[in-house]
Scaffold this active site. Structure first.
Site, short mmCIF file in Angstrom:
data_model
loop_
_atom_site.label_atom_id
_atom_site.label_comp_id
_atom_site.label_asym_id
_atom_site.label_seq_id
_atom_site.Cartn_x
_atom_site.Cartn_y
_atom_site.Cartn_z
N ASP A 237 -10.12 -2.83 6.33
CA ASP A 237 -9.63 -1.61 5.69
C ASP A 237 -9.79 -1.73 4.18
O ASP A 237 -10.04 -2.80 3.63
CB ASP A 237 -8.17 -1.39 6.09
CG ASP A 237 -7.73 0.06 5.90
OD1 ASP A 237 -8.60 0.94 5.74
OD2 ASP A 237 -6.51 0.31 5.92
N ASP B 166 -0.96 0.24 -4.71
CA ASP B 166 -2.30 0.69 -5.08
C ASP B 166 -2.30 2.14 -5.54
O ASP B 166 -3.15 2.54 -6.32
CB ASP B 166 -3.30 0.49 -3.93
CG ASP B 166 -2.80 1.07 -2.61
OD1 ASP B 166 -1.66 1.57 -2.56
OD2 ASP B 166 -3.56 1.02 -1.63
N HIS B 167 -1.33 2.91 -5.08
CA HIS B 167 -1.22 4.31 -5.49
C HIS B 167 0.15 4.82 -5.07
O HIS B 167 0.85 4.19 -4.27
CB HIS B 167 -2.32 5.17 -4.84
CG HIS B 167 -2.37 5.00 -3.35
ND1 HIS B 167 -1.41 5.53 -2.50
CD2 HIS B 167 -3.25 4.34 -2.54
CE1 HIS B 167 -1.70 5.22 -1.25
NE2 HIS B 167 -2.81 4.49 -1.25
N HIS C 235 1.79 8.28 5.52
CA HIS C 235 0.85 9.32 5.94
C HIS C 235 1.34 10.03 7.21
O HIS C 235 1.11 11.22 7.38
CB HIS C 235 -0.53 8.71 6.20
CG HIS C 235 -1.36 8.53 4.97
ND1 HIS C 235 -1.77 9.59 4.18
CD2 HIS C 235 -1.86 7.41 4.39
CE1 HIS C 235 -2.49 9.12 3.17
NE2 HIS C 235 -2.56 7.80 3.27
N SER D 117 -7.24 4.30 -1.49
CA SER D 117 -7.05 2.86 -1.63
C SER D 117 -8.32 2.12 -2.01
O SER D 117 -8.25 1.00 -2.52
CB SER D 117 -6.49 2.28 -0.32
OG SER D 117 -5.21 2.79 -0.06
N HIS E 70 -1.37 10.99 -0.69
CA HIS E 70 -1.18 10.28 -1.96
C HIS E 70 -0.83 11.25 -3.08
O HIS E 70 -1.13 12.45 -3.00
CB HIS E 70 -2.47 9.55 -2.35
CG HIS E 70 -2.97 8.59 -1.34
ND1 HIS E 70 -4.15 7.91 -1.48
CD2 HIS E 70 -2.46 8.18 -0.15
CE1 HIS E 70 -4.36 7.13 -0.44
NE2 HIS E 70 -3.34 7.28 0.39
N THR F 260 -8.11 -1.81 1.20
CA THR F 260 -7.51 -2.73 0.23
C THR F 260 -8.00 -4.16 0.41
O THR F 260 -8.45 -4.78 -0.55
CB THR F 260 -5.97 -2.66 0.31
OG1 THR F 260 -5.56 -1.30 0.04
CG2 THR F 260 -5.33 -3.58 -0.71
N GLU G 248 -1.47 -7.95 1.68
CA GLU G 248 -1.16 -6.53 1.67
C GLU G 248 -0.22 -6.16 2.81
O GLU G 248 -0.48 -6.46 3.97
CB GLU G 248 -2.44 -5.70 1.82
CG GLU G 248 -2.18 -4.20 1.81
CD GLU G 248 -3.26 -3.37 2.48
OE1 GLU G 248 -3.36 -2.17 2.17
OE2 GLU G 248 -4.01 -3.93 3.32
N ASP H 263 1.99 2.52 3.54
CA ASP H 263 1.16 3.70 3.31
C ASP H 263 0.85 4.44 4.60
O ASP H 263 0.97 5.67 4.68
CB ASP H 263 -0.15 3.28 2.63
CG ASP H 263 -1.19 4.38 2.61
OD1 ASP H 263 -1.12 5.24 1.72
OD2 ASP H 263 -2.07 4.38 3.50
N LYS H 264 0.46 3.70 5.62
CA LYS H 264 0.02 4.37 6.85
C LYS H 264 1.17 5.11 7.52
O LYS H 264 0.97 6.18 8.10
CB LYS H 264 -0.63 3.35 7.78
CG LYS H 264 -1.91 2.77 7.17
CD LYS H 264 -2.67 1.91 8.12
CE LYS H 264 -3.84 1.25 7.42
NZ LYS H 264 -4.76 2.21 6.78
N ASP I 140 0.84 -1.19 0.00
CA ASP I 140 0.00 0.00 0.00
C ASP I 140 0.89 1.25 0.00
O ASP I 140 1.77 1.41 0.84
CB ASP I 140 -0.90 0.00 1.24
CG ASP I 140 -2.11 0.91 1.08
OD1 ASP I 140 -1.95 2.03 0.57
OD2 ASP I 140 -3.22 0.49 1.47
N ARG J 90 -16.00 3.34 2.44
CA ARG J 90 -15.02 2.45 3.06
C ARG J 90 -15.03 2.53 4.59
O ARG J 90 -14.58 1.61 5.26
CB ARG J 90 -13.62 2.77 2.53
CG ARG J 90 -13.17 4.19 2.82
CD ARG J 90 -11.76 4.48 2.30
NE ARG J 90 -10.75 3.87 3.15
CZ ARG J 90 -9.44 4.00 2.94
NH1 ARG J 90 -8.99 4.69 1.91
NH2 ARG J 90 -8.58 3.42 3.76
#
Length: 576
Positions: free
Chosen positions: A174, A381-382, A343, A117, A423, A176, A334, A339-340, A63, A187
């Site tokens: 979550d 995913d991004h 962030h 995501s 992102h 994904t 995943e 990702d987290k 992610d 989501r």
């Protein structure tokens, strides 16, 4: 050419003959040297092209994992000249676009160049684009208005009788992991008491329920990650989701690494692993970037205390053990904390979980070595805003510096937000190994992965023998390959206003291989309303007609070649 914002699925590399000259690949053979490769790799690479449909499919997601984050983690763990042992060894590599849609009146939806995501995971899960926050469900007029449910790869394989798994280091509910086996307009509606923005989806209102409920209702054989607090929530019927999963679907709960080790079979029912109330703990302790700069030239990342939580590679090992069967399986995994932690502008947290992703890929490749009918795909995913910079104080809004394996300082910057990061809309890496892995090469869209994960119509490799014999042996003629059967695919809007059809036309994207001509028609009750001819590979076309009445029509695409004719069709509703 006018752009149809609704026809956003990239229809590329569909069932195509893939030749070595068309492939962009990383080095799986031999390792690079400072002076470059000493031998041409074409022959070795050609050996790895396998057009057969895979029996098993393993999809591994990092992610927020883009090329910049991969590079930062590689520099830290192995140095600038090093390589990840597994991630960088996958033989076929391409780039993947990740854009989505925005809500609107439709059927032409505005483009969202930066997505979260939910729509990105829905893209490869369903082969279709959708809007931010939405899980495997089509776009609509507003975020709280449900769209059409799209069947996912996992659900399709489940129907075929394959075993299926879904594991993550985030909450299993979550975005994904949720996109693989649930359908909901927001989501955030992860548990039955989180349904404020998803009233129509509540079971008491006749819906499919929260993400937590849908995942177990879909009878995913192996579900693992965090999110125990979601499963502790009470359903509309009164019991907790966990109790519902255990009594209705016979799920067996696993709550820590020792418990995971004790599970040896699915004979007694599916497995639900819930290893934390929320997300799992990252592999490294945080190093959070600041405006003045965190860390320094000698800063190293420190392993975190993760208690009895299993890491992703352990979950992968156990999942493969449980899912392996003669009929095959599909497994999505995943590494979510990349990702987290991005962030949070936490460079160490993101690096550690990308390293763990590489170790998870290694587990998948070790299985593939013994089971070559297994496709392994690794991607993100991004993209994210983590950037390797020169180190000056003005190189970003937030900075952090660590010492890499080279012994030198590496500074990363985050500049999308004053605090934290977000992102971006850049393309990301996609890589693969195994049957049909070559379909990820070049520049593809996330939605293109859908067909590869399901297995495309196999193509015939140039020079492939089609009759018994030993080509190349003196006195043995080399057989002439049988022409490959053509393949064709169409994508169009699901509905169109009658006035728009007459004035602007229905825009259709067609991809074809193995033919000389493609005919595209709009048909109503067996009568052709309008017809156009395209080249051998298809293209985009607007089918304009005033003859259509309100109701259903059909888009019919036919490709004709030496190997015969093949037709693909899609229903479209004409509205007022």
């Amino acid at each position: 050419m006018p752009r149809n914002k609704r026809v956003v699925t990239t229809v590329a590399a569909l069932a195509g003959l893939i030749t070595v000259g068309s492939i962009a690949a990383t080095a799986a053979i031999p390792a690079p040297t400072p002076n470059g490769f000493t031998q041409d790799r074409s022959a070795e690479l050609a050996k790895q092209i396998n057009p057969a449909k895979p029996r098993n499919v393993i999809l591994i997601i990092g992610d927020g994992m883009d090329d910049s984050m991969i590079t930062a983690a590689r520099n830290y763990e192995y140095g600038a000249g090093g390589r990840f042992p597994a991630l960088d060894a996958l033989p076929f590599t391409g780039a993947m676009t990740t854009y989505g849609l925005k809500v609107g009146s439709g059927p032409d939806y505005p483009i969202a160049y930066v997505s979260d995501s939910a729509p990105t995971a829905s893209g490869w899960s369903t082969g279709k684009k959708t809007v931010d926050g939405r899980l495997s469900q089509g776009p609509s007029t507003a975020s709280n208005v449900p769209g059409e449910d799209y069947e996912t790869v996992l659900e399709k394989y489940k129907k075929q009788g394959k075993l299926v798994g879904n594991i993550t280091t985030s909450e299993i509910t979550d975005a994904t992991p949720a996109a693989a086996a649930s359908h909901i307009n927001a989501r955030a509606c992860q548990g039955p008491t989180d349904m404020t923005n998803c009233a129509e989806a509540r079971k008491v209102n006749g819906g499919k329920g929260s993400v937590a409920e849908q995942l177990v209702d879909n009878k995913v054989d192996v579900l693992m990650g965090g999110g125990a607090s979601r499963y502790a929530q009470a359903t509309d019927a009164g019991s907790s989701v966990l109790a519902y999963a255990q009594t209705t679907h016979k799920y067996r709960l696993v709550s820590d690494a020792p418990g995971l080790t004790s599970v040896t079979s699915l004979a007694d029912g599916p497995v639900l692993g819930l290893f934390a109330n929320g997300n799992l703990t990252p592999m490294y302790q945080p190093l959070v970037a600041t405006a003045v700069g965190a860390g320094g030239p000698s800063t190293k990342c420190t392993p975190a205390d993760r208690g009895n939580q299993p890491d992703l590679s352990a979950m992968m090992t156990k999942s493969i053990e449980l899912l392996d069967n003669p009929n095959g399986f599909f497994l999505q995994a995943e590494s979510a904390m990349i990702d987290k932690q991005e962030h949070a502008s936490d460079i160490c947290g993101a690096i550690g979980d990308l390293k763990e992703l590489d170790e998870t890929v290694a587990v998948a490749l070790a299985y593939q070595e013994k089971h070559p009918d297994t496709l392994v795909v690794v991607t993100g995913d991004h993209a994210h805003s983590t950037q390797i910079v020169g180190g000056s104080a003005d190189d970003g809004k937030q900075l952090a510096t660590v010492q890499t394996a080279d012994g030198d300082p590496m500074t990363v910057a985050y500049s999308t937000n004053a605090v934290g990061s977000d992102h971006t809309g850049a393309q990301i890496r996609v890589a693969a190994s195994g049957p049909q892995a070559a379909n990820v090469t070049g520049v593809i869209d996330q939605t293109d992965l859908f067909a590869t994960l399901l297995g495309r119509t196999p193509s015939t490799m140039p020079g492939t023998p089609v009759t018994p014999g030993t080509p190349g042996t003196p006195g043995t003629p080399t057989p002439t390959p049988t022409p490959a059967k053509p393949a064709v695919s169409t994508v169009s809007a699901a509905s169109i206003a009658k006035e728009v059809l007459a004035r602007r036309g229905l825009r259709v994207a067609v991809a074809a291989t193995g033919g000389q001509k493609v005919t595209i028609r709009l048909v109503k009750d067996g009568r052709t309303l309008v017809s156009k001819t395209l080249g051998s590979t298809g293209g985009r076309v607007a089918l304009r007609t005033t003859k259509a009445k309100i109701g259903k029509v059909k888009v019919v695409a036919t490709v004709t070649g030496a190997g015969g004719s093949v037709t693909d069709s899609q229903r479209v509703r004409v509205t007022r």
